[in-house]
Design a protein around this motif. Sequence first.
Motif, PDB file in Angstrom:
ATOM      1  N   LEU A 234      13.337  18.237 -33.168  1.00 52.77           N
ATOM      2  CA  LEU A 234      13.142  17.915 -31.758  1.00 52.77           C
ATOM      3  C   LEU A 234      12.377  16.615 -31.581  1.00 52.77           C
ATOM      4  O   LEU A 234      12.663  15.840 -30.693  1.00 52.77           O
ATOM      5  CB  LEU A 234      12.412  19.057 -31.049  1.00 52.77           C
ATOM      6  N   MET A 235      11.422  16.361 -32.451  1.00 54.10           N
ATOM      7  CA  MET A 235      10.644  15.137 -32.308  1.00 54.10           C
ATOM      8  C   MET A 235      11.465  13.913 -32.684  1.00 54.10           C
ATOM      9  O   MET A 235      11.298  12.841 -32.123  1.00 54.10           O
ATOM     10  CB  MET A 235       9.366  15.210 -33.156  1.00 54.10           C
ATOM     11  N   ALA A 236      12.360  14.086 -33.640  1.00 52.50           N
ATOM     12  CA  ALA A 236      13.192  12.963 -34.057  1.00 52.50           C
ATOM     13  C   ALA A 236      14.327  12.726 -33.067  1.00 52.50           C
ATOM     14  O   ALA A 236      14.910  11.664 -33.022  1.00 52.50           O
ATOM     15  CB  ALA A 236      13.770  13.224 -35.437  1.00 52.50           C
ATOM     16  N   ALA A 237      14.593  13.723 -32.270  1.00 54.31           N
ATOM     17  CA  ALA A 237      15.788  13.693 -31.422  1.00 54.31           C
ATOM     18  C   ALA A 237      15.896  12.492 -30.486  1.00 54.31           C
ATOM     19  O   ALA A 237      16.940  11.852 -30.466  1.00 54.31           O
ATOM     20  CB  ALA A 237      15.893  14.988 -30.649  1.00 54.31           C
ATOM     21  N   PRO A 238      14.846  12.127 -29.733  1.00 50.69           N
ATOM     22  CA  PRO A 238      15.049  11.065 -28.750  1.00 50.69           C
ATOM     23  C   PRO A 238      15.596   9.778 -29.359  1.00 50.69           C
ATOM     24  O   PRO A 238      16.443   9.128 -28.771  1.00 50.69           O
ATOM     25  CB  PRO A 238      13.655  10.858 -28.169  1.00 50.69           C
ATOM     26  N   ALA A 239      15.152   9.440 -30.569  1.00 48.96           N
ATOM     27  CA  ALA A 239      15.645   8.215 -31.181  1.00 48.96           C
ATOM     28  C   ALA A 239      17.109   8.360 -31.574  1.00 48.96           C
ATOM     29  O   ALA A 239      17.880   7.420 -31.466  1.00 48.96           O
ATOM     30  CB  ALA A 239      14.809   7.886 -32.405  1.00 48.96           C
ATOM     31  N   ALA A 240      17.490   9.537 -31.998  1.00 52.54           N
ATOM     32  CA  ALA A 240      18.852   9.728 -32.458  1.00 52.54           C
ATOM     33  C   ALA A 240      19.807  10.033 -31.305  1.00 52.54           C
ATOM     34  O   ALA A 240      21.001  10.093 -31.494  1.00 52.54           O
ATOM     35  CB  ALA A 240      18.893  10.867 -33.471  1.00 52.54           C
ATOM     36  N   ALA A 241      19.242  10.231 -30.127  1.00 53.40           N
ATOM     37  CA  ALA A 241      20.075  10.658 -29.003  1.00 53.40           C
ATOM     38  C   ALA A 241      21.204   9.670 -28.774  1.00 53.40           C
ATOM     39  O   ALA A 241      20.978   8.480 -28.661  1.00 53.40           O
ATOM     40  CB  ALA A 241      19.226  10.744 -27.748  1.00 53.40           C
ATOM     41  N   GLN A 242      22.429  10.136 -28.710  1.00 52.00           N
ATOM     42  CA  GLN A 242      23.522   9.231 -28.487  1.00 52.00           C
ATOM     43  C   GLN A 242      24.614   9.896 -27.674  1.00 52.00           C
ATOM     44  O   GLN A 242      25.480  10.574 -28.197  1.00 52.00           O
ATOM     45  CB  GLN A 242      24.079   8.734 -29.828  1.00 52.00           C
ATOM     46  N   LEU A 243      24.487   9.731 -26.389  1.00 60.57           N
ATOM     47  CA  LEU A 243      25.538  10.174 -25.491  1.00 60.57           C
ATOM     48  C   LEU A 243      26.675   9.164 -25.621  1.00 60.57           C
ATOM     49  O   LEU A 243      26.442   7.961 -25.644  1.00 60.57           O
ATOM     50  CB  LEU A 243      24.981  10.181 -24.065  1.00 60.57           C
ATOM     51  N   ARG A 244      27.901   9.655 -25.773  1.00 64.47           N
ATOM     52  CA  ARG A 244      29.024   8.717 -25.851  1.00 64.47           C
ATOM     53  C   ARG A 244      30.038   9.042 -24.761  1.00 64.47           C
ATOM     54  O   ARG A 244      30.464  10.179 -24.631  1.00 64.47           O
ATOM     55  CB  ARG A 244      29.705   8.774 -27.207  1.00 64.47           C
ATOM     56  N   VAL A 245      30.381   8.011 -24.008  1.00 61.97           N
ATOM     57  CA  VAL A 245      31.317   8.200 -22.901  1.00 61.97           C
ATOM     58  C   VAL A 245      32.580   7.401 -23.194  1.00 61.97           C
ATOM     59  O   VAL A 245      32.509   6.218 -23.526  1.00 61.97           O
ATOM     60  CB  VAL A 245      30.689   7.720 -21.560  1.00 61.97           C
ATOM     61  N   ASP A 246      33.722   8.050 -23.093  1.00 64.25           N
ATOM     62  CA  ASP A 246      35.003   7.361 -23.297  1.00 64.25           C
ATOM     63  C   ASP A 246      35.437   6.676 -22.011  1.00 64.25           C
ATOM     64  O   ASP A 246      35.497   7.313 -20.957  1.00 64.25           O
ATOM     65  CB  ASP A 246      36.094   8.366 -23.689  1.00 64.25           C
ATOM     66  N   ILE A 247      35.733   5.399 -22.114  1.00 67.12           N
ATOM     67  CA  ILE A 247      36.310   4.671 -20.978  1.00 67.12           C
ATOM     68  C   ILE A 247      37.781   4.456 -21.327  1.00 67.12           C
ATOM     69  O   ILE A 247      38.120   3.587 -22.135  1.00 67.12           O
ATOM     70  CB  ILE A 247      35.608   3.316 -20.761  1.00 67.12           C
ATOM     71  N   THR A 248      38.626   5.275 -20.759  1.00 63.57           N
ATOM     72  CA  THR A 248      40.037   5.230 -21.166  1.00 63.57           C
ATOM     73  C   THR A 248      40.921   4.523 -20.145  1.00 63.57           C
ATOM     74  O   THR A 248      42.108   4.356 -20.372  1.00 63.57           O
ATOM     75  CB  THR A 248      40.578   6.650 -21.373  1.00 63.57           C
ATOM     76  N   THR A 249      40.334   4.138 -19.031  1.00 59.79           N
ATOM     77  CA  THR A 249      41.127   3.400 -18.048  1.00 59.79           C
ATOM     78  C   THR A 249      40.293   2.233 -17.541  1.00 59.79           C
ATOM     79  O   THR A 249      39.066   2.257 -17.619  1.00 59.79           O
ATOM     80  CB  THR A 249      41.506   4.271 -16.830  1.00 59.79           C
ATOM     81  N   GLY A 250      40.983   1.248 -17.032  1.00 59.35           N
ATOM     82  CA  GLY A 250      40.301   0.110 -16.436  1.00 59.35           C
ATOM     83  C   GLY A 250      41.113  -0.346 -15.250  1.00 59.35           C
ATOM     84  O   GLY A 250      41.865   0.437 -14.668  1.00 59.35           O
ATOM     85  N   ILE A 251      40.962  -1.602 -14.914  1.00 59.41           N
ATOM     86  CA  ILE A 251      41.741  -2.129 -13.794  1.00 59.41           C
ATOM     87  C   ILE A 251      42.745  -3.142 -14.318  1.00 59.41           C
ATOM     88  O   ILE A 251      42.558  -3.723 -15.380  1.00 59.41           O
ATOM     89  CB  ILE A 251      40.840  -2.789 -12.730  1.00 59.41           C
TER      90      ILE A 251
END
Lengths: 436, 266
Positions: A12-29
């Motif tokens: 838990l203490m190491a978690a914030p540094a390793a935190a990696q939310l990944r969002v797919d951007i599959t469309t654009g304009i």
Amino acid sequence: MMARILALLAILMAAPAAAQLRVDITTGIEQPMPIAVPVFPTPQNAPTEAGTTAELGQQVAGVIANDLGGTGLFRAVNQNAFPRLTMATVTAPAFEPVRTSGAQALAAGAVTASGGVLTISCYLYDLFSEEQLVRQEFTVTPAGWRRAAHKCADLIYSRLTGESGYFDSRIIYVAESGPATNRVKRLAIMDQDGANHRFLTSGQSMVLMPRFSPVDETVSYLSFAGNRPRQMLYNVATGQQRTIGDFDSMTFAGRFSADGRKLVFSVMRGGNSDIYSYDIATATPTRLTSGNYIDTSPSFSPDGRQIAFESDRGGSQQLYVMNADGSDARRISFGNGTAGSPVWSPRGDLIAFTRMTGPAFRVAVIRPDGSGERLLTDAWQDESPSWAPNGRVILFTRTERSGRAGLRSVDLTGRNDRRIATPMDASDPSWGPLLK
Amino acid sequence: MTERSALLFATLLHLALFAGLSLELAGRLPKMLNEPDITPVEFVEIADAPTVTEPPKPSMEASPRESERPAPAEPEPEPPAPPAKAEDTAPQDAIVEAPKPPEKPKPKPAPEKPKPQPKLDTGALAALIDKSKPQAPVKPRETSQFAKSIEKAIPKNAQLSAIQAATLEQSIRAQIAPCWNPPLGGEDVAQMTAILRIRLNRDGSIAAPPEFVSQTGANAGNQAYARAFVETAKRAVLRCSPLELPDNLYAFWRQFELNFDPRLMT
């Protein structure tokens, strides 16, 4: 138990540094990218044979904006929406005032006249990363200012899209005039944007099917001088021309291989038509197809290993691909209607052709393995496709129901279908290579 | 119909995978954290539903022999006579006529800065996909990735429900996508993706320039295109910042990764 709690705490203490939310951007304009192309400043307004450097600064920016806008990928922002550049700010522009105009990139440069030559500098800036992406200088005679502007536009286009440019290139086509019973057909050439138009033949005899060499200023075409059809090779730069081949019967003007050393064309004998390749240096023809079929419209793949052509061997006019020695012909077009005039993309990934369904002719593309057929146009009669040197845009002939014929271009998305203005009716265009 | 059954099969497999992963997570989580909310992974996937829609099948039936255009010899038939203009009398080559300037693109109003949208219309965008092109096999998604990252990211007393997590992801996507102008013309666009690491300040502004993490589809032959691709992604992030994201969840969006993948557009 204690060990497990400690382990959990460590995680838990190491978690914030390793935190990696990944969002797919599959469309654009798919909107054109706004780009600012301000008037190119000049250190000193000097007269040249093509106008003053101040006038040229305005015209160069206009040509660049027109080239980029014509691709459908860019949109030139109104020049009043951001401050004019000076010689000092061309190399160090303030980004914020240009960015507020909505532009994402800035194409800038300057025009300098010295010793009878023009130097046109060309810079591209990313307005968000605030970096200079590319810069180059072009030195030309004043009369050649348009070519320098096209070169600058090519530089900007290729840097922003990652594809090679195509603006500094020319188009050859058949200019048509007069009544149907006595139609005058002349060879004409112009820059890809329609500028510098000129006729190459007088119109006293008919010409058909001009094709640009992909490597130089040579054009092959079919001449009917003396009422005898002959294959000609014509050098646009020198004006020299010669007859090629010595066929006892009707031949149809061929297309060059990517290295410009060979031609492929069809020879008609009786009701039968076969495909030949022709080595230009040794004047040696090689017959590639035989049989009682109409095999015609051959086009080399860019690697020279294969040839696309049309044939009625399967009962209707369809597209085929064979090895360059004539072996292993396989049909690639199916679907509704017939298919003809295949032209292999200089990129190699697609073959453009004319899809004929009933009376409707449309320009389409297909992969060399026969998959992925797509119609790019939807009008009454669109035909005779020819690729831009970068394999992204296709030039073609559109005939209206009134009978008027003109040139158009369409990109691979099919959404950027544009007219290319010609002084009179026009057909059978061929897009030449990027000039050196 | 093989494509349909293949898609159906793939969908079922995905569902099975999700179910399995969810069960596994559900089994483990309570041991690791006393956060019973954090289980359903499916919410994340809901936003991607259009991925699985089946494109209309191109009709590729072999046509029997047609005879509308029998044996075309190459010179096309002459078009009917246009109203003749008799300007064409000079026999010489030197006639120079000023061509009309090519058509100019119509100016469009400058686009406003895109505002965060409540929901991205992925359905409409998916509808733009080229219908005749066979759908590339859908890459298996790392559906567990998000749940794992949340799991790891959670400071001791923070709470991020699955709904909040999905909403956060949706919100980021909805704000970045309208600013991304992917270079769709590249030959290798179908294989090209890029991952950027984003660091934001609490007000949603960019804390550091978007950092390149990795890229797929780049090779020796398409370096210029690969570079341009990454630049469009970076520009999208810079153009759309500051992002508007829930302040109470800052711990979760202070730093995150964006995977730019234009597959749905090609």
